[in-house]
Design a protein around this motif. Structure first.
Motif, PDB file in Angstrom:
ATOM      1  N   LYS A   1     -40.225 104.579  45.855  1.00  0.00           N
ATOM      2  CA  LYS A   1     -39.009 105.544  46.400  1.00  0.00           C
ATOM      3  C   LYS A   1     -38.034 106.257  45.045  1.00  0.00           C
ATOM      4  CE  LYS A   1     -36.736 104.686  49.346  1.00  0.00           C
ATOM      5  NZ  LYS A   1     -35.222 104.029  50.579  1.00  0.00           N
ATOM      6  N   LEU A   2     -38.294 106.097  44.508  1.00  0.00           N
ATOM      7  CA  LEU A   2     -37.420 106.640  43.227  1.00  0.00           C
ATOM      8  C   LEU A   2     -38.250 107.066  41.846  1.00  0.00           C
ATOM      9  CD1 LEU A   2     -34.949 103.458  41.763  1.00  0.00           C
ATOM     10  CD2 LEU A   2     -35.194 105.072  43.069  1.00  0.00           C
TER      11      LEU A   2
ATOM     12  N   LEU B   1     -39.146 108.090  34.043  1.00  0.00           N
ATOM     13  CA  LEU B   1     -38.840 106.922  35.422  1.00  0.00           C
ATOM     14  C   LEU B   1     -40.043 106.249  35.190  1.00  0.00           C
ATOM     15  CD1 LEU B   1     -36.231 107.031  36.074  1.00  0.00           C
ATOM     16  CD2 LEU B   1     -37.017 107.203  37.979  1.00  0.00           C
ATOM     17  N   TYR B   2     -41.688 106.594  35.059  1.00  0.00           N
ATOM     18  CA  TYR B   2     -42.628 105.984  35.257  1.00  0.00           C
ATOM     19  C   TYR B   2     -42.920 104.355  34.503  1.00  0.00           C
ATOM     20  CZ  TYR B   2     -44.524 109.064  38.882  1.00  0.00           C
ATOM     21  OH  TYR B   2     -44.398 109.719  40.172  1.00  0.00           O
TER      22      TYR B   2
ATOM     23  N   ASN C   1     -35.760 115.193  44.180  1.00  0.00           N
ATOM     24  CA  ASN C   1     -35.085 113.657  43.471  1.00  0.00           C
ATOM     25  C   ASN C   1     -34.758 113.298  42.073  1.00  0.00           C
ATOM     26  OD1 ASN C   1     -35.394 111.456  41.546  1.00  0.00           O
ATOM     27  ND2 ASN C   1     -37.900 110.883  42.343  1.00  0.00           N
ATOM     28  N   PRO C   2     -33.607 113.650  41.258  1.00  0.00           N
ATOM     29  CA  PRO C   2     -32.504 114.083  40.311  1.00  0.00           C
ATOM     30  C   PRO C   2     -32.480 113.098  39.254  1.00  0.00           C
ATOM     31  CG  PRO C   2     -31.215 113.982  42.731  1.00  0.00           C
ATOM     32  CD  PRO C   2     -32.112 113.761  42.801  1.00  0.00           C
ATOM     33  N   LEU C   3     -33.733 112.149  40.130  1.00  0.00           N
ATOM     34  CA  LEU C   3     -33.882 110.920  38.805  1.00  0.00           C
ATOM     35  C   LEU C   3     -34.853 111.027  37.623  1.00  0.00           C
ATOM     36  CD1 LEU C   3     -32.891 107.386  40.670  1.00  0.00           C
ATOM     37  CD2 LEU C   3     -31.872 108.698  39.056  1.00  0.00           C
TER      38      LEU C   3
ATOM     39  N   SER D   1     -48.120 109.168  34.569  1.00  0.00           N
ATOM     40  CA  SER D   1     -46.468 109.989  33.205  1.00  0.00           C
ATOM     41  C   SER D   1     -45.937 110.807  34.226  1.00  0.00           C
ATOM     42  CB  SER D   1     -47.408 110.212  32.821  1.00  0.00           C
ATOM     43  OG  SER D   1     -48.211 111.624  32.757  1.00  0.00           O
ATOM     44  N   LEU D   2     -44.710 111.144  33.874  1.00  0.00           N
ATOM     45  CA  LEU D   2     -43.588 112.076  34.346  1.00  0.00           C
ATOM     46  C   LEU D   2     -44.161 113.547  34.975  1.00  0.00           C
ATOM     47  CD1 LEU D   2     -41.245 112.063  35.637  1.00  0.00           C
ATOM     48  CD2 LEU D   2     -39.999 112.536  33.512  1.00  0.00           C
TER      49      LEU D   2
END
Length: 703
Positions: free
Chosen positions: A438-439, A513-514, A504-506, A470-471
């Motif tokens: 989810k994140l 994040l990945y 998604n702010p993250l 990758s992001l």
């Protein structure tokens, strides 16, 4: 309360009993009256309290049925204040209790607070005004901030900045905090891993040696064992193994004479005096540094393969020699890097976990050793809500993470005994698999592209590590999904890429994040594969075989193990928790072997080897390839003998386990078991009703 209701209340027996109880309040406890001028003369530097009187432990989960949690933290604190000889930084005991009443886990409503103030004033006590108690600030304390989620639900947020400032202000924390990457071939902590050692975002950008402040990306003069006094361009400070002294890694910048010593047979063409030859890397102790040198204006690089020089252009030279961005921001202060580890989980205020579910965020300091990070006091609560999920609360977290990494904060360092500038980048996030998906906007274990690490397909490549996600790649895929004209086309591309295009702010924090969501052993092996294995084996056993299994468990000699198998595993295995499956993993091969087929036995043996790797206390880098092969053998054995399990996302994640251990050290360094033990405590505190707190606090004040 209306005037008629008050008159009726004054004539009741209950009012008489309350007034008599209030008259027993000790006059000594209220000798410091609250004046209109304020309480500056009574405010001390700290809150003196007997720690032994305030300790409490929670071994089991808490729920509405548990009588063991009737006494809340607020009552514990109030009683410790009553036993303490001083109430600093509060003016007196009554003021302290009223402050706790207002700022407790469940703040009172205005009507309840007004009633309490009326009762105390009616009993003849000198009570400070409600506004004064609300505005009173504890030294160094920052109250929770109120935020609204995208769906307009409110939640309260504890700033990581204030918690970080408090941690660095504690000498026992600041003393044990690792501030530099540790280079070693045996990984025991998260700061031994490759992620901390290879990503410049986690490098502390300065040191002080021989009273000389030295930043990364500066040229220093030092004594080289081969070339004598020479120059190096600093790229990293680190600690080598268990050595106390720090080292630096830098590019050697030689002059023509020194280069002739290094390569005596080479042909040196005419070079200007201020030209330096970039000649490989060197690692030396920082004590050898004598001064900070002026950066050269002309650099050439020696290429040994062609026995020639490559001259840097003016743009390449300027980019190579650009100063570290925090050198100007430091403004003469020391700079310290303190990476953070976030933890997110869902839990419930009820033992059955069927009602009052909520999600929470907390964080730890990655630089603390495992034995200290396992303590509850070093796991810091951020926020929680039963109205929204973790992603809905991530807005202020993403903003603060960006600020902590890009700008830093000024705090007092109790170990260095001075003000320092702290950089706090995000190292990793610990959570279970659905939360991790989810994140990062991943579709999760039900998707065809069910892996959040790579582009593996459930049907065609479950046993392979495919192209790494990758992001940047995922952001491009989300844009492609948004650009589709119909919902059917968008759904088709979601299935193709395995991601969803939600806000998604993250995804906008400086970290990729990945790479920040490692394989978490507890949810992958004990709660995942082990549970699936028992679910496949147990229903196939006959009643006689199940009785034999129970008899073998009772007769099993547990003297060589720290844990035992509890409960009826043949029927209740789906209700087991993590510790039960961990105990079962250590003994299953001895108990179940007569009832397994040859294929199942091979799978269980390989799973036991993977379990040993996942719960090792240290990780040897030289064994990484062999350990990865053990993981591959397990996945292949599942493919050959238990193909139904192969479709599970957690089986594929075993292929990424060793890579995560290379990045973050042994899996016990980034496991969820210890921070997850705090979630029942959060649930217990949130479940306490306001009326119950009102009764407890009022009773504490009256008696």
């Amino acid at each position: 309360m209306s005037e008629s209701n008050l008159e009726r209340h004054f004539g009741t027996e209950r009012h008489r009993i309350l007034v008599e109880s209030l008259s027993h309040v000790s006059k000594e406890q209220n000798q410091h009256r609250c004046s209109e001028e304020g309480f500056i003369e009574d405010v001390g530097a700290g809150f003196d309290r007997n720690d032994e009187d305030c300790q409490y432990t929670y071994e089991d989960g808490c729920s509405d049925e548990d009588e063991s949690v009737i006494e809340s933290d607020v009552v514990q604190l109030a009683r410790s204040l009553e036993r303490s000889s001083t109430c600093k930084p509060f003016p007196n005991l009554l003021f302290a209790l009223l402050y706790i009443l207002i700022h407790g886990p469940h703040p009172m409503g205005e009507s309840n607070l007004s009633f309490i103030w009326f009762m105390l004033q009616s009993a003849g006590h000198s009570v400070p005004s409600l506004s004064k108690v609300r505005k009173f600030l504890l030294p160094g304390f920052v109250p929770s901030l109120k935020f609204l989620s995208p769906d307009r639900y409110p939640f309260y947020y504890n700033s990581m900045r204030s918690t970080l400032s408090s941690c660095l202000g504690k000498r026992k924390i600041a003393r044990d905090l690792t501030r530099y990457p540790v280079v070693t071939s045996i990984y025991k902590e998260v700061f031994h891993g490759k992620r901390w050692n290879t990503d410049p975002r986690f490098f502390t950008p300065m040191i002080t040696t021989n009273d000389i402040p030295v930043f990364l990306r500066e040229c220093v003069a030092f004594s080289h064992p081969q070339f004598g006094m020479t120059t190096a361009f600093i790229v990293k400070f680190f600690q080598k193994g268990d050595d106390v002294e720090l080292c630096f890694e830098g590019d050697l910048l030689l002059d023509a004479r020194q280069f002739k010593i290094a390569v005596p047979d080479s042909t040196i063409y005419f070079l200007p005096v201020n030209t330096r030859i970039l000649f490989g890397r060197t690692e030396q102790c920082i004590s050898l540094i004598t001064s900070v040198e002026q950066k050269p204006t002309d650099i050439v690089q020696w290429e040994a393969a062609t026995d020639s020089f490559k001259r840097f252009s003016s743009e390449e030279t300027a980019q190579y020699l650009s100063p570290h961005p925090f050198k100007a921001k430091a403004a003469g202060r020391r700079v310290v890097t303190v990476p953070l580890v976030l933890f997110s989980d869902d839990t419930s205020g009820n033992k059955s976990k069927k009602w009052h579910k909520f999600e929470s965020w907390s964080f730890m300091l990655a630089g603390l050793p495992r034995n200290l990070n396992a303590k509850h006091e070093n796991i810091h609560f951020i926020c929680c809500s039963d109205q929204m999920d973790a992603l809905g609360m991530s807005g202020p977290i993403a903003d603060e993470l960006t600020g902590l990494e890009m700008d830093g904060i000024e705090v007092y360092d109790a170990y260095l005994n001075e003000q320092v500038l702290v950089i706090a980048p995000l190292l990793c996030i610990i959570c279970d698999n659905p939360q991790a998906s989810k994140l990062v906007n991943h579709l999760g274990g039900s998707a065809n592209k069910y892996c959040r690490f790579c582009m593996a397909d459930r049907d065609t490549s479950p046993c392979l590590v495919c192209e790494e996600r990758s992001l940047q790649q995922s952001l491009q895929q989300m844009e492609i999904i948004r650009s589709q004209r119909t919902e059917a086309l968008r759904e088709q591309h979601r299935t193709l890429y395995g991601v969803r295009e939600v806000s998604n702010p993250l995804l906008h924090v400086p970290s990729d994040l990945y790479r920040c969501l490692p394989v978490e052993a507890l949810h992958i092996i004990p709660l995942g594969i082990c549970k699936a294995f028992l679910k496949d084996v147990m229903p196939k056993l006959s009643p006689t075989q199940k009785r034999e299994v129970l008899a073998r468990i009772r007769a099993f000699n547990h003297s060589g193990f720290k844990v035992k198998i509890h409960g009826n595993v043949c029927y209740h295995y789906q209700s087991f928790v993590g510790r039960d499956y961990k105990a079962w993993m250590q003994m299953a091969i001895f108990i179940l072997s007569p009832y397994l087929s040859n294929g199942q036995l091979i799978v269980l043996v390989n799973l036991s080897k993977v379990f040993q790797i996942a719960y090792c206390s240290f990780f040897e880098l030289s064994k990484a390839e062999a350990w990865h092969q053990i993981c591959v053998d397990f996945v292949h054995s599942v493919r050959d003998f238990m193909p139904k399990m192969l479709r599970k996302q957690k089986v594929h994640y075993i292929l990424h386990l060793v890579q995560c251990m290379q990045d973050y050290g042994p899996s016990s360094s980034f496991c969820a078991e210890r921070p997850e033990s705090l979630t029942p405590i959060y649930g217990c505190r949130i479940y306490l009703a306001t009326s119950r707190l009102l009764a407890e606090i009022l009773l504490c004040i009256l008696l």
